[in-house]
Design a protein around this motif. Sequence first.
Motif, short mmCIF file in Angstrom:
data_model
loop_
_atom_site.label_atom_id
_atom_site.label_comp_id
_atom_site.label_asym_id
_atom_site.label_seq_id
_atom_site.Cartn_x
_atom_site.Cartn_y
_atom_site.Cartn_z
N HIS A 44 11.54 2.65 9.82
CA HIS A 44 10.90 1.38 10.30
C HIS A 44 9.63 1.25 10.74
O HIS A 44 10.25 -0.44 10.32
N CYS A 45 8.79 1.38 11.10
CA CYS A 45 7.75 1.41 11.82
C CYS A 45 6.55 1.28 10.85
O CYS A 45 5.53 0.93 10.77
N LEU A 46 7.22 2.07 9.92
CA LEU A 46 6.34 3.34 8.08
C LEU A 46 5.24 3.72 9.29
O LEU A 46 3.93 3.73 8.43
N TRP A 47 5.54 4.39 10.41
CA TRP A 47 4.07 4.85 10.44
C TRP A 47 4.03 6.44 10.56
O TRP A 47 5.16 6.50 9.73
N SER A 48 2.47 7.47 10.01
CA SER A 48 2.82 8.57 9.53
C SER A 48 2.70 9.41 10.13
O SER A 48 2.08 9.36 11.24
N ARG A 49 2.64 10.85 9.66
CA ARG A 49 1.14 11.55 10.63
C ARG A 49 0.71 12.37 9.89
O ARG A 49 1.27 13.06 8.23
N HIS A 50 -0.93 12.67 9.82
CA HIS A 50 -1.98 13.27 9.09
C HIS A 50 -1.31 15.37 9.37
O HIS A 50 -1.77 15.45 9.75
N VAL A 51 -0.44 15.17 8.00
CA VAL A 51 -0.35 16.50 8.12
C VAL A 51 -0.21 17.13 6.33
O VAL A 51 -0.47 18.39 6.36
N ASP A 52 -0.80 16.37 5.44
CA ASP A 52 -1.26 17.16 4.13
C ASP A 52 -2.06 16.40 3.95
O ASP A 52 -2.68 15.63 3.80
N PRO A 68 0.84 1.67 10.16
CA PRO A 68 0.43 1.12 8.42
C PRO A 68 -0.75 -0.09 8.84
O PRO A 68 -1.02 -0.38 9.88
N VAL A 69 -1.97 -0.01 8.15
CA VAL A 69 -2.72 -0.87 8.42
C VAL A 69 -3.40 -2.06 7.38
O VAL A 69 -3.55 -3.05 7.67
N ALA A 70 -2.17 -2.09 5.51
CA ALA A 70 -2.16 -3.25 5.24
C ALA A 70 -0.88 -2.72 4.20
O ALA A 70 -0.75 -1.27 4.45
N ALA A 71 -0.83 -3.23 3.39
CA ALA A 71 0.22 -3.23 2.01
C ALA A 71 -0.55 -4.53 1.14
O ALA A 71 -0.94 -4.85 1.28
N GLY A 72 0.32 -3.82 0.09
CA GLY A 72 -0.25 -4.61 -1.25
C GLY A 72 1.20 -4.04 -2.38
O GLY A 72 2.19 -3.59 -2.02
N ILE A 73 0.86 -4.58 -3.51
CA ILE A 73 1.05 -4.52 -4.78
C ILE A 73 0.39 -3.80 -5.71
O ILE A 73 -0.44 -4.44 -6.04
N HIS A 74 1.03 -2.99 -6.63
CA HIS A 74 0.49 -1.88 -7.62
C HIS A 74 1.75 -1.58 -8.66
O HIS A 74 2.68 -1.00 -8.38
N LYS A 75 0.92 -2.00 -10.19
CA LYS A 75 1.95 -1.87 -11.45
C LYS A 75 3.68 -2.04 -10.83
O LYS A 75 4.05 -1.41 -11.00
N ASP A 76 3.83 -3.65 -9.69
CA ASP A 76 5.03 -4.22 -9.61
C ASP A 76 5.71 -3.15 -8.79
O ASP A 76 6.96 -3.16 -8.30
N THR A 103 8.35 -5.59 7.56
CA THR A 103 7.93 -4.59 8.36
C THR A 103 6.65 -4.35 7.57
O THR A 103 5.86 -4.98 7.44
N ILE A 104 6.96 -3.59 6.10
CA ILE A 104 6.13 -4.27 4.44
C ILE A 104 5.18 -5.71 5.02
O ILE A 104 4.14 -5.83 5.12
N LEU A 105 6.19 -6.70 4.82
CA LEU A 105 5.69 -7.99 5.30
C LEU A 105 4.30 -8.07 5.91
O LEU A 105 3.16 -9.05 6.38
N THR A 106 4.39 -7.28 7.21
CA THR A 106 3.62 -8.10 7.89
C THR A 106 2.50 -7.71 7.91
O THR A 106 1.17 -8.14 8.68
#
Length: 114
Positions: A44-52, A68-76, A103-106
Motif C-alpha cells: 500500500h505505502c511501499l515502506w519496509s523495515r530493515h531486518v535483512d 521509499p525514496v525513489a522508483a524506476g524501471i530496470h529490464k522492463d 504509489t510507485i508512480l509518486t
Amino acid sequence: MPKYEDATDSGAGAARFTRRIEDFTCGHCERTVRGNGYTNHCPHCLWSRHVDVNPGDRAATCGGLMPPVAAGIHKDAYFVVQRCEKCGHQRRNKTGPRDSRETILTYFGRPIPG
C-alpha cells in the motif's frame, strides 16, 4: 552510479535469498500485509523495515523503518528504492503485482540518493 544493495540482481556476487512466508503489520500505515515468500515491503505505502542483511535472512539488527525514496524501471520491471531512517542502509527491490501502482508512480523519476 549510487551504491546500494540490489535485491533484484542475480548471478555472480548476488545476494543470497531465503524465501520466508510471513505476514506482518506495516510499521508506517499499520495495514496487515499477507506475505507470499517474496514480500519485503507494504504493497500500500511501499515502506519496509530493515531486518535483512541478505534478502530473507532476518539477520540485520537495525530494525529501522525504510521509506521509499525513489522508483524506476530496470529490464522492463519496476523497482522501488528504500532507505533506512535509522542507519541509512539503502536497498532496491522489485515491485510486485499487489503493489500500488499509484504509489510507485509518486516516487518514479526521483533521483536515487547515493
